[in-house]
Design a protein around this motif. Sequence first.
Motif, mmCIF file in Angstrom:
data_model
loop_
_atom_site.group_PDB
_atom_site.id
_atom_site.type_symbol
_atom_site.label_atom_id
_atom_site.label_comp_id
_atom_site.label_asym_id
_atom_site.label_seq_id
_atom_site.Cartn_x
_atom_site.Cartn_y
_atom_site.Cartn_z
ATOM 1 N N LEU A 11 65.051 35.319 3.636
ATOM 2 C CA LEU A 11 64.208 34.618 2.675
ATOM 3 C C LEU A 11 63.884 33.210 3.162
ATOM 4 O O LEU A 11 62.739 32.760 3.084
ATOM 5 N N LYS A 12 64.899 32.521 3.676
ATOM 6 C CA LYS A 12 64.682 31.158 4.154
ATOM 7 C C LYS A 12 63.707 31.141 5.326
ATOM 8 O O LYS A 12 62.806 30.307 5.387
ATOM 9 N N SER A 13 63.870 32.069 6.251
ATOM 10 C CA SER A 13 62.984 32.086 7.419
ATOM 11 C C SER A 13 61.542 32.442 7.041
ATOM 12 O O SER A 13 60.606 31.971 7.678
ATOM 13 N N LEU A 14 61.365 33.251 6.013
ATOM 14 C CA LEU A 14 60.023 33.665 5.617
ATOM 15 C C LEU A 14 59.316 32.687 4.683
ATOM 16 O O LEU A 14 58.096 32.551 4.725
ATOM 17 N N TYR A 15 60.079 32.015 3.825
ATOM 18 C CA TYR A 15 59.448 31.257 2.745
ATOM 19 C C TYR A 15 59.687 29.749 2.765
ATOM 20 O O TYR A 15 58.996 29.018 2.078
ATOM 21 N N TYR A 16 60.657 29.295 3.524
ATOM 22 C CA TYR A 16 60.976 27.870 3.491
ATOM 23 C C TYR A 16 60.339 27.140 4.655
ATOM 24 O O TYR A 16 60.405 27.582 5.795
ATOM 25 N N ASP A 17 59.733 26.008 4.346
ATOM 26 C CA ASP A 17 59.139 25.145 5.366
ATOM 27 C C ASP A 17 59.733 23.751 5.175
ATOM 28 O O ASP A 17 59.470 23.101 4.163
ATOM 29 N N PRO A 18 60.546 23.275 6.117
ATOM 30 C CA PRO A 18 61.205 21.972 5.947
ATOM 31 C C PRO A 18 60.231 20.796 5.869
ATOM 32 O O PRO A 18 60.599 19.718 5.419
ATOM 33 N N GLU A 19 58.985 21.010 6.290
ATOM 34 C CA GLU A 19 57.998 19.934 6.228
ATOM 35 C C GLU A 19 57.384 19.785 4.842
ATOM 36 O O GLU A 19 56.701 18.806 4.564
ATOM 37 N N LEU A 20 57.638 20.761 3.979
ATOM 38 C CA LEU A 20 57.114 20.704 2.610
ATOM 39 C C LEU A 20 58.191 20.187 1.663
ATOM 40 O O LEU A 20 59.387 20.371 1.905
ATOM 41 N N SER A 21 57.761 19.574 0.591
ATOM 42 C CA SER A 21 58.716 19.130 -0.432
ATOM 43 C C SER A 21 59.186 20.356 -1.225
ATOM 44 O O SER A 21 58.567 21.426 -1.172
ATOM 45 N N VAL A 22 60.249 20.174 -1.966
ATOM 46 C CA VAL A 22 60.775 21.255 -2.807
ATOM 47 C C VAL A 22 59.685 21.730 -3.758
ATOM 48 O O VAL A 22 59.490 22.935 -3.955
ATOM 49 N N GLU A 23 58.972 20.796 -4.354
ATOM 50 C CA GLU A 23 57.925 21.136 -5.308
ATOM 51 C C GLU A 23 56.829 21.985 -4.654
ATOM 52 O O GLU A 23 56.328 22.947 -5.243
ATOM 53 N N GLU A 24 56.467 21.620 -3.412
ATOM 54 C CA GLU A 24 55.424 22.371 -2.702
ATOM 55 C C GLU A 24 55.884 23.795 -2.377
ATOM 56 O O GLU A 24 55.106 24.743 -2.480
ATOM 57 N N VAL A 25 57.133 23.933 -2.010
ATOM 58 C CA VAL A 25 57.664 25.272 -1.726
ATOM 59 C C VAL A 25 57.672 26.101 -3.007
ATOM 60 O O VAL A 25 57.298 27.275 -3.006
ATOM 61 N N LEU A 26 58.063 25.479 -4.117
ATOM 62 C CA LEU A 26 58.133 26.201 -5.386
ATOM 63 C C LEU A 26 56.750 26.524 -5.958
ATOM 64 O O LEU A 26 56.624 27.433 -6.782
ATOM 65 N N GLU A 27 55.718 25.796 -5.539
ATOM 66 C CA GLU A 27 54.362 26.089 -5.999
ATOM 67 C C GLU A 27 53.824 27.377 -5.381
ATOM 68 O O GLU A 27 52.988 28.050 -5.971
ATOM 69 N N LYS A 28 54.310 27.703 -4.200
ATOM 70 C CA LYS A 28 53.893 28.944 -3.547
ATOM 71 C C LYS A 28 54.482 30.130 -4.318
ATOM 72 O O LYS A 28 55.518 30.000 -4.972
#
Length: 125
Positions: free
Chosen positions: A90-107
């Motif tokens: 899940l982390k490798s597919l959906y997490y981008d360290p360059e994005l904020s938490v809010e931006e990741v959760l918006e996806k």
Amino acid sequence: MDPNERVDVEVNRHGVPCGPESGLFASFLGVVARNGLFAPLELNWRKAEFRPYKAKILYLVHTKFRYPPATTKWILKNVNRRWSDHKTKLKSLYYDPELSVEEVLEKPNPTDVIDTHWQTLVNRW
């Protein structure tokens, strides 16, 4: 699989499944490991808070399969590994360290993950 039937699992002397039903058994454990109702992603497997879920997992597996008591330890190890692998994927597919938490959760979050579990997991990353 008939809901009222339990599958006999053949194991070796170490309690590790090795017979013809071992593939079905392992596959079932993988499904359980990815199910947030049985293995919540936001909890820590090694902490006491996970104990009730481990008991729930063992009860579910016991209702579907017949195996010797020595296999219980192997079951929990196997589910733990698959649960951990699921989190890593899940982390490798959906997490981008360059994005904020809010931006990741918006996806859109993964459809097979409970929303509150996903939010907690992303916040932890």
